[in-house]
Design an enzyme around this catalytic site. Structure first.
Site, PDB file in Angstrom:
ATOM      1  N   GLU A 190       8.223   9.925  16.949  1.00 28.61           N
ATOM      2  CA  GLU A 190       8.360   8.551  16.941  1.00 28.61           C
ATOM      3  C   GLU A 190       9.352   8.115  17.934  1.00 28.61           C
ATOM      4  O   GLU A 190       9.745   9.037  18.548  1.00 28.61           O
ATOM      5  CB  GLU A 190       8.653   7.810  15.676  1.00 28.61           C
ATOM      6  CG  GLU A 190       7.290   7.990  14.687  1.00 28.61           C
ATOM      7  CD  GLU A 190       7.192   7.046  13.462  1.00 28.61           C
ATOM      8  OE1 GLU A 190       8.145   6.200  13.698  1.00 28.61           O
ATOM      9  OE2 GLU A 190       6.515   6.910  12.608  1.00 28.61           O
ATOM     10  N   HIS A 245       0.814  -5.311   0.304  1.00 22.52           N
ATOM     11  CA  HIS A 245       2.064  -5.100   1.322  1.00 22.52           C
ATOM     12  C   HIS A 245       1.334  -5.716   2.774  1.00 22.52           C
ATOM     13  O   HIS A 245       1.988  -5.333   3.654  1.00 22.52           O
ATOM     14  CB  HIS A 245       2.465  -3.709   1.596  1.00 22.52           C
ATOM     15  CG  HIS A 245       3.574  -3.327   0.281  1.00 22.52           C
ATOM     16  ND1 HIS A 245       3.440  -2.420  -0.459  1.00 22.52           N
ATOM     17  CD2 HIS A 245       4.927  -3.927   0.416  1.00 22.52           C
ATOM     18  CE1 HIS A 245       4.429  -2.455  -0.827  1.00 22.52           C
ATOM     19  NE2 HIS A 245       5.270  -3.329  -0.649  1.00 22.52           N
ATOM     20  N   ASP A 261       4.834   5.188   7.693  1.00 23.83           N
ATOM     21  CA  ASP A 261       6.479   5.618   7.533  1.00 23.83           C
ATOM     22  C   ASP A 261       6.726   5.184   6.225  1.00 23.83           C
ATOM     23  O   ASP A 261       7.729   5.667   5.739  1.00 23.83           O
ATOM     24  CB  ASP A 261       7.072   4.454   8.471  1.00 23.83           C
ATOM     25  CG  ASP A 261       6.832   4.911   9.936  1.00 23.83           C
ATOM     26  OD1 ASP A 261       6.630   5.933  10.155  1.00 23.83           O
ATOM     27  OD2 ASP A 261       7.051   3.957  10.697  1.00 23.83           O
TER      28      ASP A 261
HETATM   29  P1  FAD Z   1      -3.068  -4.779   0.477  1.00 23.03           P
HETATM   30  O1  FAD Z   1      -1.892  -5.569   1.158  1.00 23.03           O
HETATM   31  O2  FAD Z   1      -3.047  -4.701  -1.050  1.00 23.03           O
HETATM   32  O3  FAD Z   1      -4.458  -4.758   1.108  1.00 23.03           O
HETATM   33  C1  FAD Z   1      -4.496  -4.814   2.372  1.00 23.03           C
HETATM   34  C2  FAD Z   1      -5.881  -5.038   2.875  1.00 23.03           C
HETATM   35  O4  FAD Z   1      -6.929  -3.880   2.514  1.00 23.03           O
HETATM   36  C3  FAD Z   1      -6.649  -6.253   2.326  1.00 23.03           C
HETATM   37  O5  FAD Z   1      -7.435  -6.940   2.992  1.00 23.03           O
HETATM   38  C4  FAD Z   1      -7.237  -5.715   0.984  1.00 23.03           C
HETATM   39  O6  FAD Z   1      -8.247  -6.823   0.561  1.00 23.03           O
HETATM   40  C5  FAD Z   1      -7.870  -4.292   1.620  1.00 23.03           C
HETATM   41  N1  FAD Z   1      -7.909  -3.445   0.328  1.00 23.03           N
HETATM   42  C6  FAD Z   1      -6.767  -2.949  -0.557  1.00 23.03           C
HETATM   43  N2  FAD Z   1      -7.084  -2.054  -1.225  1.00 23.03           N
HETATM   44  C7  FAD Z   1      -8.688  -1.893  -0.814  1.00 23.03           C
HETATM   45  C8  FAD Z   1      -9.504  -0.778  -1.306  1.00 23.03           C
HETATM   46  N3  FAD Z   1      -9.278  -0.077  -2.274  1.00 23.03           N
HETATM   47  N4  FAD Z   1     -10.867  -0.882  -0.681  1.00 23.03           N
HETATM   48  C9  FAD Z   1     -10.896  -1.754   0.388  1.00 23.03           C
HETATM   49  N5  FAD Z   1     -10.007  -2.686   0.653  1.00 23.03           N
HETATM   50  C10 FAD Z   1      -8.647  -2.491   0.189  1.00 23.03           C
HETATM   51  N6  FAD Z   1       0.950   0.726   8.317  1.00 23.03           N
HETATM   52  C11 FAD Z   1       0.829   1.930   8.990  1.00 23.03           C
HETATM   53  O7  FAD Z   1      -0.245   1.894   9.499  1.00 23.03           O
HETATM   54  N7  FAD Z   1       1.810   2.704   9.375  1.00 23.03           N
HETATM   55  C12 FAD Z   1       3.142   2.479   8.822  1.00 23.03           C
HETATM   56  O8  FAD Z   1       4.215   3.305   9.197  1.00 23.03           O
HETATM   57  C13 FAD Z   1       3.298   1.186   7.964  1.00 23.03           C
HETATM   58  N8  FAD Z   1       4.540   1.228   7.578  1.00 23.03           N
HETATM   59  C14 FAD Z   1       4.697   0.205   6.647  1.00 23.03           C
HETATM   60  C15 FAD Z   1       5.814  -0.235   6.099  1.00 23.03           C
HETATM   61  C16 FAD Z   1       6.158  -1.218   5.215  1.00 23.03           C
HETATM   62  C17 FAD Z   1       7.570  -1.469   4.598  1.00 23.03           C
HETATM   63  C18 FAD Z   1       4.999  -2.106   4.935  1.00 23.03           C
HETATM   64  C19 FAD Z   1       5.382  -3.341   4.081  1.00 23.03           C
HETATM   65  C20 FAD Z   1       3.668  -1.990   5.630  1.00 23.03           C
HETATM   66  C21 FAD Z   1       3.571  -0.774   6.314  1.00 23.03           C
HETATM   67  N9  FAD Z   1       2.287  -0.459   7.052  1.00 23.03           N
HETATM   68  C22 FAD Z   1       2.275   0.470   7.640  1.00 23.03           C
HETATM   69  C23 FAD Z   1       1.113  -1.503   6.659  1.00 23.03           C
HETATM   70  C24 FAD Z   1       0.382  -1.042   5.682  1.00 23.03           C
HETATM   71  O9  FAD Z   1      -0.373  -0.255   6.082  1.00 23.03           O
HETATM   72  C25 FAD Z   1      -0.698  -2.301   5.413  1.00 23.03           C
HETATM   73  O10 FAD Z   1       0.006  -3.343   5.098  1.00 23.03           O
HETATM   74  C26 FAD Z   1      -1.590  -1.993   4.280  1.00 23.03           C
HETATM   75  O11 FAD Z   1      -2.577  -2.695   4.033  1.00 23.03           O
HETATM   76  C27 FAD Z   1      -0.544  -2.034   3.026  1.00 23.03           C
HETATM   77  O12 FAD Z   1      -1.491  -1.244   2.088  1.00 23.03           O
HETATM   78  P2  FAD Z   1      -1.512  -2.134   0.437  1.00 23.03           P
HETATM   79  O13 FAD Z   1      -1.790  -0.990  -0.446  1.00 23.03           O
HETATM   80  O14 FAD Z   1      -0.280  -2.749   0.053  1.00 23.03           O
HETATM   81  O15 FAD Z   1      -2.543  -3.278   1.030  1.00 23.03           O
END
Ligand code: FAD
Length: 533
Positions: free
Chosen positions: A284, A108, A173
């Site tokens: 918020e 994400h 969120d």
């Molecule tokens: P990924 O996209 O898979 O990874 C993100 C980063 O973290 C990459 O650099 C990856 O290499 C690293 N990573 C992943 N897993 C690990 C691990 N286990 N150890 C070390 N590094 C790792 N963020 C907020 O703070 N508040 C919000 O309210 C919020 N709302 C969101 C709503 C939506 C619809 C979306 C799409 C995103 C939102 N986000 C929010 C952002 C979100 O927190 C970040 O995009 C987060 O990185 C997504 O998590 P993911 O598991 O998909 O990570």
């Protein structure tokens, strides 16, 4: 393919590895190993899970839908050792390969942060099905925590903890994100003013460093690694397990929205609420810019307190600011919470006809964005480009920012929500890696735009990107002290500016825990350099 560790496999593995490593190192001075020979090498890593080398498009995509870096392989681990063995293997190859490793939670990310060009992407979700452990040690609920894999989704953690009447305190969120993904950033939502971001609610981590070592860390044990990893953009290690602090879970939520047409009054009330002793559980807000005077769906699924008055309300084309609050409660205390809400609302100066209240279950409240996700997916509008811009803005700059950005740069909010809410800096730990403004109160302002593919109009990618740039340029030229959250930069110099005084320490931690710069290449902070490349 699967590779299970038997003694016969081990002998094959050693022979094959020795031969290929020998060839690779002797040839390194002339040519680097090809993708094909690296694939062969990877097949020799002892694993309980497996690598895939085909159909990797998924690992080259993310929510941002703008950056696509294809990996060489995707690891589907079955154990933490699989992750450690893989990273160790890449570490031992040294600079004979340009191989990098990216952990992928759910992808994400917005700018390819979980991608690895010609490298290895680790599908952290492979370990998701494993059991979580809810622990209520000695002190009972007060010291309760849940122990989970780094690839676990927050929504699953919520459901598991509720079985014990418990819940994590701080959320995002949207809950279909992985623990490792949000802890690598910060994890901010409407509870952060009270409990801090998610990274302030972690008791212990298990991390695989860039040398392939499995290390446990906490505030007391290997604390330097612990704090560096939290908000550390995946640069120092892969989070394989995390212990998250818990509290008793409520059953129900009063979810409230009110409108303001005056920005000063809106932020004054927000700041009053986040500083009060007795207050809401979630705070918020968002901005509604609609020059036509027709209000969009800000109140859908909410009941007005006074339906007659509410039906007369029109924005007259003014920019409006919606304050969003939530109070948690259980049925037996419903009347107490009603009184508390009344008392809190009586101190606010919103437009009185715009009080909207809904009563929902705790799960429905926390999982609210998923409902929108399903609707958008059904219309094919989820997988569009998302040129999001997230900013942390110091309290002292928020009025100047709002005047220019909401009053001038932006003409409407039809490309997606704009969130705005304050948090207390005292709830953030200075020792973590996340970069935030210096002031006691700062705002999260999130421009969550979706672009219409191939549109060249105001809803197109180019238009939204140029609007984002105007906002950033304004912040920079007026020295508003703004920091980007979920930041994306293309040069190390820009990262250096982003980190400011903490850059040298960040770099030092990188050289301690990931000296070959193998991990999380998608952020483009460090670039693994290979000889003759
Ligand atoms: P990924 O996209 O898979 O990874 C993100 C980063 O973290 C990459 O650099 C990856 O290499 C690293 N990573 C992943 N897993 C690990 C691990 N286990 N150890 C070390 N590094 C790792 N963020 C907020 O703070 N508040 C919000 O309210 C919020 N709302 C969101 C709503 C939506 C619809 C979306 C799409 C995103 C939102 N986000 C929010 C952002 C979100 O927190 C970040 O995009 C987060 O990185 C997504 O998590 P993911 O598991 O998909 O990570």
């Amino acid at each position: 393919m699967k590779y299970r560790t038997t003694s016969k496999n081990r002998i094959n593995y050693l022979n094959k590895t020795f031969m290929i490593m020998f060839l690779a190192t002797t040839m390194a001075t002339i040519i680097l190993p090809s993708s094909h020979s690296i694939s062969l090498l990877l097949e020799t890593v002892p694993l309980e899970g497996h690598f895939s080398f085909k159909e990797l498009t998924h690992a080259a995509k993310d929510f941002g839908n703008r950056f696509q870096q294809h990996p060489l392989a995707v690891l589907h681990p079955n154990s933490v050792s699989d992750i450690a063995n893989t990273v160790k293997y890449v570490w031992q190859m040294g600079l004979n390969s340009g191989l990098t490793v990216a952990a992928r939670g759910c992808g994400h990310s917005l700018h390819g942060q979980a991608q690895a060009h010609e490298g290895i992407v680790i599908n952290m979700g492979s370990l998701r099905a494993s059991p979580m452990k809810v622990v209520q040690s000695g002190g009972g609920v007060k010291e309760a925590y849940v122990d989970v894999y780094g690839g676990e989704l927050w929504i699953n953690i919520l459901h598991e903890c509720l079985k014990y009447g418990l819940t994590p305190k701080s959320w995002t969120d949207y809950l279909h994100l992985s623990v490792g993904g949000t802890l690598s950033n910060a994890g901010v939502s409407g509870q952060a003013f009270l409990h801090g971001p998610q990274i302030s609610n972690v008791l212990q981590l298990e991390v695989v460093t860039g040398k392939g070592e499995i290390v446990n860390c906490s505030k007391k044990q290997n604390s330097e690694l612990f704090y560096s990893v939290l908000g550390g953009l995946g640069q120092f290690g892969i989070i394989t397990r995390a212990q998250i602090s818990l509290q008793p879970a409520p059953k129900m939520v009063k979810w409230i929205r009110v409108l303001y047409s005056d920005f000063k009054t809106f932020v004054r009330d927000q700041e009053k609420l986040i500083s009060a002793q007795k207050t809401f559980d979630y705070i918020e807000g968002f901005v509604i810019i609609n020059r036509t005077g027709l209000l969009n769906n800000w109140r859908i699924s909410f009941n007005p307190q006074d339906p007659v008055q509410a039906s007369h309300f029109s924005s007259d084309g003014k920019t409006l600011f919606c304050l969003e609050m939530a109070k948690y409660f259980n049925h037996q205390e419903a009347h107490i919470s009603e009184q508390e809400i009344k008392m809190l609302l009586s101190q606010l100066s919103y437009i009185s006809s715009t009080l909207f209240i809904a009563e929902v279950s705790y799960v429905d409240f926390l999982d609210r964005v998923h409902v929108s996700e399903l609707k958008l997916r059904s219309k094919g509008l989820w997988e569009v480009p998302h040129p999001w811009l997230n900013l942390f803005i110091p309290k002292s700059s928020i009025h100047k920012f709002a005047e220019q950005v909401f009053g001038n740069i932006l003409k409407d909010t039809s490309n997606g929500p704009i969130l705005i809410y304050p948090v207390n800096r005292s709830k953030w730990d200075n020792r973590t890696s996340v970069v935030i403004p210096e002031e006691d109160i700062f705002y999260l302002v999130a421009f969550l735009s979706s672009a219409v593919p191939s549109s060249t109009g105001n809803d197109g990618l180019e238009h939204i990107l140029s609007q984002n740039k105007r906002i950033l340029d304004y912040c920079e030229s007026n020295q508003l002290g703004v920091k980007q959250y979920l930041a994306h930069y293309t040069t190390q110099q820009e990262w250096k500016t982003h980190f400011g005084p903490t850059w040298e320490f960040f770099k030092q931690m990188k050289s301690t825990y990931d000296p070959l710069e193998i991990l999380a290449p998608g952020h483009r902070i460090f670039h693994k350099s290979i000889p003759f490349s």
